[in-house]
Every structure is written in C-alpha cells, then in structure tokens.
Scaffold this active site. Sequence first.
Site, mmCIF file in Angstrom:
data_model
loop_
_atom_site.group_PDB
_atom_site.id
_atom_site.type_symbol
_atom_site.label_atom_id
_atom_site.label_comp_id
_atom_site.label_asym_id
_atom_site.label_seq_id
_atom_site.Cartn_x
_atom_site.Cartn_y
_atom_site.Cartn_z
ATOM 1 N N GLU A 232 -5.280 1.670 1.741
ATOM 2 C CA GLU A 232 -5.207 0.501 2.626
ATOM 3 C C GLU A 232 -5.492 0.899 4.056
ATOM 4 O OE1 GLU A 232 -3.089 -2.264 5.474
ATOM 5 O OE2 GLU A 232 -2.874 -0.115 5.139
ATOM 6 N N GLU A 233 -4.966 2.055 4.460
ATOM 7 C CA GLU A 233 -5.112 2.484 5.849
ATOM 8 C C GLU A 233 -6.567 2.733 6.237
ATOM 9 O OE1 GLU A 233 -2.926 2.192 7.893
ATOM 10 O OE2 GLU A 233 -0.932 2.630 7.108
ATOM 11 N N HIS B 265 1.645 5.219 12.911
ATOM 12 C CA HIS B 265 0.515 6.065 12.510
ATOM 13 C C HIS B 265 0.585 7.477 13.100
ATOM 14 C CE1 HIS B 265 -2.514 2.716 11.145
ATOM 15 N NE2 HIS B 265 -1.348 2.673 10.507
ATOM 16 N N HIS C 137 0.842 -1.198 0.000
ATOM 17 C CA HIS C 137 0.000 0.000 0.000
ATOM 18 C C HIS C 137 0.874 1.245 0.000
ATOM 19 C CE1 HIS C 137 0.118 1.433 4.273
ATOM 20 N NE2 HIS C 137 0.258 0.157 4.599
ATOM 21 N N ASP D 200 5.521 2.719 7.507
ATOM 22 C CA ASP D 200 4.196 2.252 7.106
ATOM 23 C C ASP D 200 3.560 3.258 6.164
ATOM 24 O OD1 ASP D 200 1.789 0.929 6.998
ATOM 25 O OD2 ASP D 200 1.169 1.441 9.033
ATOM 26 N N ASP E 240 4.072 -4.904 3.666
ATOM 27 C CA ASP E 240 3.467 -3.909 4.544
ATOM 28 C C ASP E 240 4.398 -3.671 5.725
ATOM 29 O OD1 ASP E 240 1.866 -2.203 5.970
ATOM 30 O OD2 ASP E 240 0.093 -3.483 5.932
#
Length: 721
Positions: A400-401, A517, A353, A363, A429
């Site tokens: 994707e998130e 995140h 992603h 990420d 990922d």
Amino acid sequence: MRASAVGSVVGCLIQLAAAANPVVAVAQAFGPIGFASEAAAAQARYESLLLEGISQDTLARWARALGARPHVAGTPGQEATRDSVLTWLRRAGLTAHSDTFIVYLPQPRHVAVLRLAPDPGPISLVEPEIPEAGSPSRDPFPAFNAYTGSGRAEGEIVFANYGLPEDYRVLDSLGVDVEGRIVIARYGRSFRGIKAREAEQRKAKGLILYSDPADDGYRRGEAYPAGPMRPPYAVQRGSIKNGPGDPSTPAWPSLPGARRVAETEMDGIARIPVVPLSYGAASDLLEGLAGPGAPNEWQGALPFFYRTGPGPVRARLDVDVERGAEALHPIFNTIAVLKGSELPGEWVIIGAHRDAWGPGARDNVSGTTTVLAAAAAFARAARAGMRPRRSIVFATWDAEEWGLIGSTEWVEAHAEQVEEAAVAYLNQDSPVGGATFGASATPELKMLVRNAAAAVSSPDGPGSVLEHWIERSRKEELNQQPRVGDLGGGSDHVPFVQGLGIPGAGFGFSGKWGVYHSAYDAADWMERFGDPGYRRHAAAASVLAVMASRLANAAILPYDFPGLAADLQKRVDEIGAELRRSEDVLEDLPGLEGEIEKLTTDIMQLGVEAALLDSASVAALEAGVEPEALRTANGHLRRAAMAFTSGEGLPGAPTLRQLLYATDPDDGYATLALPSLRLAMRGNDHAELDRRLAELRGRVLAATEQLRDSRTAMTGLAADR
C-alpha cells in the site's frame, strides 16, 4: 423556480420525509438498522460475544511481533509478517491463504545528498538510535522516496514552500526560476507525488522533501522521545507515485507472466531524483539561502529567516534504484474467509495494509492487528455456533505504501466477482494513534458508523465511543451530531470505492503524531503516546466488528439513502452557486440553470423514494418477508448504492469511476466532491460540464429506479412509475 429555491425545497422534503419515517427514530437511538425486533435482540447477543473475544493483551502481542523490525514491501521483513498473519488466522480457525503478485518495486541501491557549496560535505540521511527509547528497529530501511528517478542532479537550491502550483506562482512573481536547479519543499498540504510532479514539470533537476517542525515537529508539541512529535533527525519516507496500482500493469493485474509496459511509458512515476531529509539535515541547506525573503506564510519553525534562493547553496543528489527485471518483486496479500451461513455469495470485506516504511506501529501495524482481532472474534463466535449470514473477507494488503498496489491488483484480478458480491469495504489505515475518534465514509454508510460507535465502550472513560465523539463535536464544532468525513484518496479503499463504487468506510483514534513514515513509528512511541495498554486498539477492533456484523447479518442492508440524497443535494447546491457566478459558463451554456433545476428535482425524487423505502423496510421486517424477496430487494439496494459510477471513468483516471467523491488529482489525499463536474469546471471545459451533468442526472435516475424496485420486492406492490 430557481435551482437554489428548488434545492431548499428538496432539503426540506428529504428532512420531513426522514423525520416522518420510523427508521430514522431507530437510527437516532443508534440501534441496529435492517433487523426485525426479535432479530435485533439476537444481533445484540452476537455483538456481545464478538466484543468478549477481543483482547488487549493479544493485540499487544501481535503488534509487538509485527513491528519488531521494518517490513517494507518486497523485503524479507514483509514476508515474515505474511507468515505470522497466516499462522494467527489459521490458529483462530479460519481458512486463509496468500495471493502473490509480481510488481514493479524499484528498491534503492544508493541514496546520498551532498552540499557542494559553501562548506562542502555530506548531508545526513541517518536516523540514529534514541537511548531513552532503545533501538528504533533492526535492519533499518534507507531514507528513500519510492519511484524516484535515478541519476545524479546538482545545482543551486531553491525553496518552494510546499511545492504546490500556487507556490510556484509565488516564485514566478518573485522572479525565481527553478529550471535547472534543485527544489527543496516541505511535506504537507498535498500528497508528496504532487510535489514531485510539479517540480519535474517546471524542469527542476531534482527535489528534496523535508518535514518542517512547524508542521509536525516541536512547534506542534514536545518532540520524541519527550513527546509524540517529530525529532530533528526523523525522515519521512514515502512513495511519490501518482495513481493506484502497479505502474507496469495499468488497469490489469500483475500476475506472474503478465504483460508489462516499458519503464519509459509508466505513468505517475518521477524521472528526476527525489530524496527525503529530516528537518535537522534540511536546515543545513535552507539556512544559507540568499535571494528574496520568503513570504510570511512560508516561514517555518527552523531558527532562521527563510529565503527562496537560488543559491548560493548548491547540492548534489545521487540516487541509484533498481531498474528492469531486477525491480520486479513479489508481494503477498493475505486473505481469510468466514463463509456466510445463508448468503455466502455476498461479502463484507475488511482490509488493512500490512507493509510499512519502518516498524510501522501506527502505520499500519495498528490496522493489521484490528483486522486480525475482528477476524479472531468472528471465528470464535462461529465455533460457538454463531456464524454471520453473509460471508466476511479479512484481508491484509501488501505494498500500500508504494501506491495502493496490493489492494488494487487484487481488485483487478477479481473485479467481476468483487463487484457482484461486495456489500461494503471497511478499511483500517493507522486507526490507532491518540484519543480522538473520527471516521470517513461514503454517504450511505455514515449513519452505520455512528451506530456502531454507540455499541462500543470508550477506552478513555465512562460512556460509549459515540458519546465521547459527540461531546468533542459539541465543544470543537458546535455540532450535536459528530461529523463523518468523506473518503478521499491515499488508502486501500480507493479501488473498491472509487474504482467499483462499493460503499466504504474507515475510522479510528488519532492524536498528535510526528513519527510518520520514520524509524520511530515503533512500539515505544505507541505504548507511551499513541495507546498505552492497547485499549484503543481493542476499541477500534470492536467498532470494526460491530459494523461488519451489522452489514453481514442485517435482513435489509443498512444503507442510508435519505442521507445520500441530502448529501448529494448539498454538493449540487454548492456547484450550482459557483456556476451561477460565472458569466462565461452561463453564456456558453444558456440552458445550464434548467439542467441544474432538473437534476435537483431528480435528487428530490431520490430522497422521497429513499424515505418511502425506509418506511417500507421497517414494515416489511415486522410483517415478515420471504427470503427470496429479501435477496431481490437487497440486490436492488446494492445496485442503487453502486449506481453512481461512470462507464468511462474520470478525466485522466479511467479506472476511477465513482461520481460522488474522488481523490483530488491536484492534491492526492483530499476529497473532490462530484469530481466529474469539478474537473470540467477546473479545466474550463463547458461542453464537458454539460455532458457530465447529464451523466450524473442519469445515475440519479438509475439509483431511484433501483430503490423503487427494492420497495416493490419488499412489499409485493406494483411500483408507481
């Protein structure tokens, strides 16, 4: 004979059959499987050329460019990453394009948290710049949980630990009711969407999620910027949608003009406001709670004794997100194809992603760049006259998130073609963030992951990636062979593996990581803690290239069916032991013992047929097999690998059909082995359990038949029926 005894016999027979056949000896030497001797030598030369084309400097340049600013799905920053990726792929000589879908991505307009009592005042959602690290990003994206409900919620605060069903049972035992109140819960131990679902089901007015320093902050190590763990002001963003794909187009693709369900009918999204906080901000709400003392296992690492509440702390959540047509935004997958020289209709799909909640250095800039590096290496080899036999598809997925949206919509749009063509799906990922290599895969690809790791030099000292992996396994798990985990949920393999039953794998390097995140998942963190010098990026891309090349070039697909049979028998043994301890089940299903014994016998036959197939494969490769016979044999192998799917899907998830492993619907990340059986047991539905046992047995028999037919195609002999 009792089923448990049959299981032991099965295990022994599978192991003996495997030990007796030559392919296992080859696998134990970690050489390429599915190649004749001369072809294996050519494959080694091909892999050397691929690895020569993977550059740490290029990976660093791409990573810094992609992570220079936040690139959340549906924003201009993400469109910029699409343009960069397409430029780099085309510059490498690949044919590349973007696929556009219009999906429901309600962006935040306003998010605020206020403490109403005592000492009224705003609760900070800001992630400040860190002088030592420079600016964490440009254009910071607000602290936000995707698919939160809109509105205002105010009430007393109740602390619910991780917000799991068992935590609410503890609150019930303490006489603490969350109805009409605002729950605050820790991130961890489940997908955040499960936490939102549980709070909403118990009629909480709102939910606050925070990362406790006991889980990924200073209790685990030095906090950023001194170390890799979460600082007190870092906020974990993330989606709280349960289930993959665009919620406005369940089970069909979100193409322009697509039919859409009303927002009130969308599944898996929250109706109550849900807001994430840093632990520094959360402490302003937790510290003043009264009520019962939280149990010892609920105590986190903030410097006070945790209580459950309710109150006297009161708070207000104000959340306003887009609704209706304004919440529909375009997303862009990028797709590049290197057409196979001999079998262009068979695909090895590699994906990562491309979106992030911030700069996304780990990420998932790390995954995007490893896919790009592998793509450039294959393109370079093709220019030198070495093209893979099968086609390789290089994908970067958008959104994707938000809930595996880009990959799911692409699979829904191309399901028949993917199901017909795909040999495997390899996912990247967050593959780089430390020194510890690990992997997860479907059973038939676990051996291939180990073999590919043996072909790549470790970035952290002499020896191969596999040798370092083995050494760690010996120290930490007392295993001689490194464990490859099972694929659960939470990433883009789900629509391929759990939706269509395609074999899949994911792998990479991990370590201590507390900036997940947040705005601080940026190049500074990566270059100081995750991967100084981008050596592990290069190693991850190299393992990916080797694994993809072996799938693309093998004369006989390198699936490990003896390993699949052994894995399946282990899981059936576990379930059988649990069922035999349940008097209710045995009373309702008096024939259960016999059914498990039949299933075990069928798995034994699958394992024996798999071992015979492996032996026949080695002999056929050395003797020479006509290309048409190989195509036929491989077709049966693919159908055998994909045989373990249910036509009706899993309970509550009809688009997820894989019967071996699935995402646990009560966790969101964890793997549930033999999910149709486990879910029937969890629901105490004995009739469903009986029906699903019969279904699984039918799939075992179907896979066995495909293996027999494959062996027949290779050898030209009539199969013994």
